[in-house]
Motif scaffolding. Structure first.
Motif, mmCIF file in Angstrom:
data_model
loop_
_atom_site.group_PDB
_atom_site.id
_atom_site.type_symbol
_atom_site.label_atom_id
_atom_site.label_comp_id
_atom_site.label_asym_id
_atom_site.label_seq_id
_atom_site.Cartn_x
_atom_site.Cartn_y
_atom_site.Cartn_z
ATOM 1 N N LYS A 142 -4.760 -1.479 -14.180
ATOM 2 C CA LYS A 142 -4.768 -0.047 -13.852
ATOM 3 C C LYS A 142 -4.624 0.148 -12.345
ATOM 4 O O LYS A 142 -3.856 0.990 -11.873
ATOM 5 C CB LYS A 142 -6.069 0.608 -14.327
ATOM 6 C CG LYS A 142 -6.217 0.727 -15.821
ATOM 7 C CD LYS A 142 -7.567 1.353 -16.137
ATOM 8 C CE LYS A 142 -7.856 1.330 -17.626
ATOM 9 N NZ LYS A 142 -9.232 1.835 -17.921
ATOM 10 N N TYR A 143 -5.367 -0.646 -11.586
ATOM 11 C CA TYR A 143 -5.316 -0.552 -10.132
ATOM 12 C C TYR A 143 -3.925 -0.922 -9.621
ATOM 13 O O TYR A 143 -3.380 -0.286 -8.723
ATOM 14 C CB TYR A 143 -6.363 -1.472 -9.509
ATOM 15 C CG TYR A 143 -6.278 -1.569 -8.004
ATOM 16 C CD1 TYR A 143 -6.694 -0.519 -7.198
ATOM 17 C CD2 TYR A 143 -5.766 -2.714 -7.393
ATOM 18 C CE1 TYR A 143 -6.603 -0.591 -5.816
ATOM 19 C CE2 TYR A 143 -5.667 -2.795 -6.018
ATOM 20 C CZ TYR A 143 -6.097 -1.737 -5.236
ATOM 21 O OH TYR A 143 -5.992 -1.821 -3.876
ATOM 22 N N LEU A 144 -3.319 -1.950 -10.245
ATOM 23 C CA LEU A 144 -1.988 -2.391 -9.831
ATOM 24 C C LEU A 144 -0.938 -1.310 -10.060
ATOM 25 O O LEU A 144 -0.064 -1.092 -9.220
ATOM 26 C CB LEU A 144 -1.602 -3.658 -10.594
ATOM 27 C CG LEU A 144 -1.780 -4.991 -9.865
ATOM 28 C CD1 LEU A 144 -1.388 -6.125 -10.779
ATOM 29 C CD2 LEU A 144 -0.999 -5.036 -8.577
ATOM 30 N N ILE B 223 1.263 0.099 -7.019
ATOM 31 C CA ILE B 223 2.725 0.036 -6.998
ATOM 32 C C ILE B 223 3.323 1.433 -6.832
ATOM 33 O O ILE B 223 4.300 1.627 -6.096
ATOM 34 C CB ILE B 223 3.238 -0.658 -8.273
ATOM 35 C CG1 ILE B 223 2.938 -2.156 -8.191
ATOM 36 C CG2 ILE B 223 4.725 -0.428 -8.481
ATOM 37 C CD1 ILE B 223 3.116 -2.900 -9.486
ATOM 38 N N LYS B 224 2.734 2.404 -7.510
ATOM 39 C CA LYS B 224 3.214 3.778 -7.408
ATOM 40 C C LYS B 224 3.124 4.289 -5.972
ATOM 41 O O LYS B 224 4.003 5.017 -5.495
ATOM 42 C CB LYS B 224 2.394 4.681 -8.337
ATOM 43 C CG LYS B 224 2.863 6.134 -8.359
ATOM 44 C CD LYS B 224 2.026 6.966 -9.326
ATOM 45 C CE LYS B 224 2.465 8.425 -9.294
ATOM 46 N NZ LYS B 224 1.642 9.264 -10.202
ATOM 47 N N ASN B 225 2.065 3.894 -5.263
ATOM 48 C CA ASN B 225 1.814 4.424 -3.923
ATOM 49 C C ASN B 225 2.370 3.577 -2.783
ATOM 50 O O ASN B 225 2.478 4.063 -1.655
ATOM 51 C CB ASN B 225 0.303 4.612 -3.708
ATOM 52 C CG ASN B 225 -0.256 5.772 -4.494
ATOM 53 O OD1 ASN B 225 -0.107 6.925 -4.121
ATOM 54 N ND2 ASN B 225 -0.902 5.476 -5.613
ATOM 55 N N GLY C 162 9.611 1.369 -6.047
ATOM 56 C CA GLY C 162 9.955 0.947 -7.397
ATOM 57 C C GLY C 162 9.789 -0.551 -7.571
ATOM 58 O O GLY C 162 10.160 -1.330 -6.689
ATOM 59 N N PHE C 163 9.189 -0.952 -8.683
ATOM 60 C CA PHE C 163 9.043 -2.365 -9.031
ATOM 61 C C PHE C 163 9.743 -2.620 -10.356
ATOM 62 O O PHE C 163 9.545 -1.890 -11.329
ATOM 63 C CB PHE C 163 7.561 -2.741 -9.153
ATOM 64 C CG PHE C 163 7.315 -4.067 -9.831
ATOM 65 C CD1 PHE C 163 7.796 -5.243 -9.274
ATOM 66 C CD2 PHE C 163 6.625 -4.136 -11.045
ATOM 67 C CE1 PHE C 163 7.590 -6.470 -9.908
ATOM 68 C CE2 PHE C 163 6.405 -5.354 -11.677
ATOM 69 C CZ PHE C 163 6.886 -6.521 -11.101
ATOM 70 N N GLN D 82 3.600 -0.235 2.800
ATOM 71 C CA GLN D 82 4.844 0.159 2.126
ATOM 72 C C GLN D 82 5.812 -1.025 2.027
ATOM 73 O O GLN D 82 6.081 -1.699 3.011
ATOM 74 C CB GLN D 82 5.505 1.318 2.879
ATOM 75 C CG GLN D 82 4.715 2.618 2.812
ATOM 76 C CD GLN D 82 4.521 3.111 1.381
ATOM 77 O OE1 GLN D 82 5.466 3.159 0.599
ATOM 78 N NE2 GLN D 82 3.290 3.469 1.032
ATOM 79 N N LYS D 83 6.341 -1.230 0.815
ATOM 80 C CA LYS D 83 7.178 -2.408 0.549
ATOM 81 C C LYS D 83 8.610 -2.057 0.137
ATOM 82 O O LYS D 83 9.417 -2.952 -0.081
ATOM 83 C CB LYS D 83 6.522 -3.249 -0.558
ATOM 84 C CG LYS D 83 5.224 -3.902 -0.123
ATOM 85 C CD LYS D 83 4.420 -4.445 -1.271
ATOM 86 C CE LYS D 83 3.543 -3.395 -1.907
ATOM 87 N NZ LYS D 83 2.392 -3.007 -1.073
ATOM 88 N N GLY D 84 8.908 -0.776 -0.011
ATOM 89 C CA GLY D 84 10.224 -0.403 -0.498
ATOM 90 C C GLY D 84 10.407 -0.877 -1.930
ATOM 91 O O GLY D 84 9.468 -0.886 -2.728
ATOM 92 N N GLN D 85 11.618 -1.306 -2.278
ATOM 93 C CA GLN D 85 11.887 -1.837 -3.617
ATOM 94 C C GLN D 85 11.328 -3.261 -3.739
ATOM 95 O O GLN D 85 11.364 -4.029 -2.777
ATOM 96 C CB GLN D 85 13.396 -1.859 -3.882
ATOM 97 C CG GLN D 85 14.050 -0.494 -3.909
ATOM 98 C CD GLN D 85 13.844 0.224 -5.236
ATOM 99 O OE1 GLN D 85 13.532 -0.410 -6.256
ATOM 100 N NE2 GLN D 85 14.007 1.529 -5.222
#
Length: 367
Positions: free
Chosen positions: A73-75, A79-81, A85-86, A276-279
Motif C-alpha cells: 500500500k505504501y509503495l 510511486i504515485k507521488n 509512471g512505473f 522524484q524519479k520520472g519514468q
C-alpha cells in the motif's frame, strides 16, 4: 544453521514488533522524518508520540504477509507521488511456477527490490526474500526491521578471511536451500553497493559465492537449473541521489577516497524513496541456463541480459550527447543543467557520466 541471517518467521512477528516499538533509535528516526520541528525542540515528546502511534498502528500485524500487504500500500502511494509512471514487463520470460533467484542491477538501496516485489505482487507471484548487507545495519533494530520484512543478512564485516569464507559458504547454502528446497523466491543485487557511476556490472565474486554450495561432481548446468537465475534490469529516468553520487565520485577521483558522513545511508534511503524519479521501468530477462566455464562467464551472461534490456530515457541520451559534444534535446538538457547548477565542473561531468554510461554499455554489447 541459518538463524543468524534468515528473515523472521510468522511466529516471531509479534515479539519482534513489541521490541521494535520500544527502540529509541527507531522512534527518533521516525520523529525526525515525520515531525522534524517538534523533534528538534522537544525530542522526548516527539519520540513518545511516535511510540504511541506505532503501538496503535501495528496491532493488526500478526504475520509476515500482513506486513507485506501494508508495505505494498505504501509503495503504491510512493510511486504515485515520486514517479511519472512505473511499468514492468517480461514476466512471460520465466516459469512463474518455479522459484527464482532474481539478480538485478543496483541503483537504489531500498527501491530496487521493492519494485521487483511490487511487480511480482501485481502478477500474483510470491514476493522475494531480499539480501541486505550488514554494512547497512549499524543498529540492531535496523536488522530487526529488515528481517521482519523478508530480508536476510549478508555478512560483509567479518574479522578475517576464514570468517568471511565461512560466512560466504553459509550464505551460498542458504540461498540454494531457500530456492531449491523451500521454494521461495530470492533477490540479490549484482554487486555490493549501488552502481553510482551508472555502470551495471555483475561481480563475478558474487557468482563464485553462489557456486560454493555446488557439489563438485554436479554439472554446472544442473546447479544453475536449481538456482533458476532470472536477471532483472531496472531503469530510472532520473536518480534522486544523482547529485550526492556525483559529489562522491568527484571526490574519489580527486583524493582517491570518500568518507561517508554519519547517517548518510539513511539519508540516501529516504531520498531514493521520496525523491522524484520520472519514468521507471523494470524488465524481467531470460533465465541463465546451460553450461558455463566459470563464474566470470555466468556474470557476463547476466550483464548481457541486464544491459540489453535496460530502457534508455532521454536523460541518458542527452547526457551522452552532451559529453560527446553532439546536438541534443534542449528541454531535457535544461532539466539536467538545473540539477547541476550548484556543482563544480568535475561534479557535473560525473553526473552526466552516470546517465550516459548505460548508452555506452549498450553500444559495447557483443553482437
Amino acid at each position: 544453521m541459518f538463524d543468524d541471517i534468515r528473515p523472521y518467521r510468522d511466529d516471531e512477528v509479534v515479539a519482534v514488533i513489541k521490541k521494535l516499538i520500544n527502540q529509541q533509535g527507531l522512534q527518533a528516526s521516525i520523529a525526525s522524518l515525520k515531525m522534524p520541528r517538534l523533534y528538534q525542540a522537544l525530542p522526548q515528546l516527539a519520540c513518545k508520540i511516535v511510540k504511541w502511534s506505532l503501538k496503535f498502528r501495528v496491532k493488526k500485524f500478526h504475520n509476515i504477509e500482513q506486513i507485506q500487504i501494508e508495505v505494498a500500500k505504501y509503495l503504491h502511494h510512493l510511486i504515485k507521488n515520486s514517479t511519472a509512471g512505473f511499468n514492468y514487463s517480461g514476466i512471460e520470460n520465466f516459469d512463474t511456477t518455479k522459484p527464482a533467484l532474481f539478480i538485478s542491477n543496483h541503483r537504489d538501496i531500498v527501491l530496487d527490490v521493492a519494485l521487483v516485489n511490487l511487480a511480482l505482487h501485481k502478477s500474483g507471484i510470491n514476493t522475494v526474500e531480499a539480501a541486505v548487507g550488514d554494512n547497512l545495519l549499524h543498529q540492531p533494530w535496523v536488522a530487526d526491521l529488515m528481517r521482519i520484512n523478508k530480508s536476510f543478512i549478508v555478512k560483509r564485516n567479518e574479522e578475517n578471511k576464514r570468517a568471511m569464507l565461512n560466512a560466504s559458504k553459509q550464505l551460498s547454502a542458504y540461498i540454494h536451500d531457500t530456492v531449491a528446497n523451500r521454494k521461495q523466491n530470492i533477490w540479490i543485487a549484482q554487486r555490493e553497493g549501488r552502481a553510482k557511476d551508472g555502470v551495471d556490472k555483475t561481480n563475478s565474486a558474487l557468482i563464485s559465492m553462489l557456486l560454493l554450495n555446488k557439489d563438485k561432481q554436479m554439472p554446472m548446468a544442473d546447479y544453475l537449473a536449481e538456482l533458476n537465475i532470472v536477471p532483472v534490469s531496472i531503469s530510472y529516468e532520473f536518480d534522486p541521489c544523482d547529485i550526492d553520487k556525483a559529489i562522491e565520485l568527484a571526490e574519489k577521483e580527486a583524493t582517491g577516497s570518500y568518507q561517508k558522513h554519519e547517517d548518510e545511508d539513511l539519508k540516501s534511503i529516504t531520498q531514493g524513496l521520496v525523491g522524484q524519479k520520472g519514468q521507471v521501468h523494470l524488465q524481467f530477462c531470460q533465465p541463465i541456463q546451460g553450461d558455463f566455464a566459470n563464474s566470470k562467464a555466468i556474470a557476463a551472461a547476466i550483464d548481457k541480459e541486464i544491459i540489453s534490456n535496460y530502457k534508455l530515457y532521454d536523460s541518458n541520451l542527452v547526457a551522452y550527447a552532451k559529453l560527446n559534444h553532439q546536438d541534443t534535446d534542449s528541454t531535457v538538457l535544461e532539466k539536467l543543467n538545473k540539477r547541476m547548477e550548484n556543482l563544480t565542473t568535475e561534479q557535473q561531468h560525473w553526473l552526466l557520466t552516470m546517465y550516459a554510461n548505460p548508452v555506452s554499455a549498450k553500444q559495447q554489447l557483443p553482437l
